[in-house]
Design an enzyme around this catalytic site. Structure first.
Site, PDB file in Angstrom:
ATOM      1  N   ASP A  57      -7.129  -5.254 -28.133  1.00  0.00           N
ATOM      2  CA  ASP A  57      -6.542  -6.472 -27.564  1.00  0.00           C
ATOM      3  C   ASP A  57      -5.501  -7.060 -28.518  1.00  0.00           C
ATOM      4  O   ASP A  57      -5.615  -6.924 -29.742  1.00  0.00           O
ATOM      5  CB  ASP A  57      -7.672  -7.497 -27.318  1.00  0.00           C
ATOM      6  CG  ASP A  57      -7.226  -8.620 -26.391  1.00  0.00           C
ATOM      7  OD1 ASP A  57      -6.137  -8.521 -25.790  1.00  0.00           O
ATOM      8  OD2 ASP A  57      -7.970  -9.609 -26.272  1.00  0.00           O
ATOM      9  N   ASN A  86      -6.635  -5.011 -15.038  1.00  0.00           N
ATOM     10  CA  ASN A  86      -5.236  -4.915 -15.491  1.00  0.00           C
ATOM     11  C   ASN A  86      -4.243  -4.682 -14.343  1.00  0.00           C
ATOM     12  O   ASN A  86      -3.039  -4.866 -14.513  1.00  0.00           O
ATOM     13  CB  ASN A  86      -5.070  -3.814 -16.555  1.00  0.00           C
ATOM     14  CG  ASN A  86      -5.600  -4.211 -17.916  1.00  0.00           C
ATOM     15  OD1 ASN A  86      -6.023  -3.371 -18.713  1.00  0.00           O
ATOM     16  ND2 ASN A  86      -5.602  -5.511 -18.222  1.00  0.00           N
TER      17      ASN A  86
HETATM   18  C1  FPP Z   1      -4.403  -5.641 -24.512  1.00  0.00           C
HETATM   19  O1  FPP Z   1      -3.310  -6.297 -25.043  1.00  0.00           O
HETATM   20  C2  FPP Z   1      -4.180  -4.231 -24.351  1.00  0.00           C
HETATM   21  C3  FPP Z   1      -4.099  -3.586 -23.161  1.00  0.00           C
HETATM   22  C4  FPP Z   1      -4.108  -4.266 -21.883  1.00  0.00           C
HETATM   23  C5  FPP Z   1      -4.003  -2.153 -23.039  1.00  0.00           C
HETATM   24  C6  FPP Z   1      -4.168  -1.325 -24.269  1.00  0.00           C
HETATM   25  C7  FPP Z   1      -3.082  -0.357 -24.287  1.00  0.00           C
HETATM   26  C8  FPP Z   1      -2.569   0.262 -25.354  1.00  0.00           C
HETATM   27  C9  FPP Z   1      -3.115   0.112 -26.698  1.00  0.00           C
HETATM   28  C10 FPP Z   1      -1.373   1.133 -25.231  1.00  0.00           C
HETATM   29  C11 FPP Z   1      -1.521   2.325 -24.372  1.00  0.00           C
HETATM   30  C12 FPP Z   1      -2.760   3.114 -24.611  1.00  0.00           C
HETATM   31  C13 FPP Z   1      -2.816   4.444 -24.799  1.00  0.00           C
HETATM   32  C14 FPP Z   1      -4.138   5.106 -24.899  1.00  0.00           C
HETATM   33  C15 FPP Z   1      -1.647   5.263 -24.923  1.00  0.00           C
HETATM   34  P1  FPP Z   1      -2.756  -7.574 -24.255  1.00  0.00           P
HETATM   35  O2  FPP Z   1      -1.502  -7.181 -23.599  1.00  0.00           O
HETATM   36  O3  FPP Z   1      -3.786  -8.113 -23.323  1.00  0.00           O
HETATM   37  O4  FPP Z   1      -2.526  -8.549 -25.421  1.00  0.00           O
HETATM   38  P2  FPP Z   1      -2.465 -10.147 -25.322  1.00  0.00           P
HETATM   39  O5  FPP Z   1      -3.867 -10.597 -25.007  1.00  0.00           O
HETATM   40  O6  FPP Z   1      -2.017 -10.545 -26.677  1.00  0.00           O
HETATM   41  O7  FPP Z   1      -1.472 -10.493 -24.238  1.00  0.00           O
END
Ligand code: FPP
Length: 242
Positions: free
Chosen positions: A20, A68
């Site tokens: 996250d 998501n």
């Molecule tokens: C949360 O950050 C993360 C995700 C929704 C997805 C995780 C994805 C990756 C690490 C990249 C792609 C993965 C692979 C396996 C290639 P957020 O966007 O919710 O962060 P925030 O809470 O700060 O907005």
């Protein structure tokens, strides 16, 4: 050759991570959210490599949740395109490091290109034995339980045959140990529908670092914290001591 780093700690056999904070990492730098996801995807390689060196047998990463889909379409497209890039770029690493790739979640609902790339990577790594890397994709703990119950009904299991073990065998993680430890980055402190059944006795560790900044040192610190926890599984401290 991979050299196992020296850690004083008792390590989890199965480590699960909620990655996250990509968006906030980008925002803090005045960048677009997509740049945060890009940096996050790069960090997956670092953490997979580190876990492999530590000889952690199962690593489960929350890459895309059932919730998501509510994000803007452009952001969803970025995440899927990063997944394709990751599979293409990291397949040689997975092969080299003897890592088996698996998925948990309703992968059938992902776009065709990603399903095809995943099927290829799963096939290419199916005989690898050193570590299992589970990518949670279109995963939600509640929907996992619903599909497990549906499968049980379809198979016509008798009431007595439905046990904690037989239910677990109908989850995406069938055959794998429950996560000993769940780490969530970015300071948020909740499970967000992650491995709800499997994490019943997991140690929960919350790191303030945003996922792109959660490197080898942060992982070690989290694992040291895990090692310091006393896992009792419902027993008393005296029972454990004896
Ligand atoms: C949360 O950050 C993360 C995700 C929704 C997805 C995780 C994805 C990756 C690490 C990249 C792609 C993965 C692979 C396996 C290639 P957020 O966007 O919710 O962060 P925030 O809470 O700060 O907005």
């Amino acid at each position: 050759m991979l050299e196992k780093p020296s850690v004083s700690a008792l390590l989890p056999r199965h480590l699960a991570i909620i990655m996250d904070g990509n968006g906030r990492w980008a925002q803090a730098r005045g960048l677009a959210r997509s740049e945060g996801h890009r940096a996050g995807a790069e960090n997956v390689r670092t953490i997979v490599t580190e876990c492999r060196k530590l000889e952690i047998a199962y690593l489960t990463l929350y890459a895309f949740s059932t919730e998501n889909w509510k994000r803007p379409q452009a952001e969803i497209s970025v995440l899927f395109s990063l997944l394709s890039d990751f599979l293409q770029r990291e397949l040689p690493l997975l092969r080299e490091q003897n890592i088996r790739l698996k998925t948990i979640g309703c992968v059938e609902d992902l776009p065709f290109a990603q399903r095809t790339a995943l099927a290829h990577a799963l096939r290419a790594t199916k005989d690898n034995t050193a570590m299992t890397l589970n990518l949670a994709l279109n995963y939600g703990g509640r929907s996992e339980l619903v599909q497990a119950v549906r499968a049980i009904v379809r198979e016509g299991l008798s009431e007595e045959a439905i046990t904690e073990e037989s239910l677990a065998e109908h989850l995406y993680t069938a055959g794998q140990p429950d996560p000993d430890c769940v780490i969530r980055t970015s300071g948020e402190q909740r499970l967000s529908n992650y491995l709800l059944y499997q994490s019943a006795y997991s140690e929960l560790i919350f790191s303030p670092a945003f996922w792109p900044d959660f490197g080898a040192a942060e992982l070690r610190a989290a694992l040291e914290e895990y090692a310091g926890r006393k896992r009792r599984f419902g027993r008393t401290q005296e029972q454990i001591a004896n």
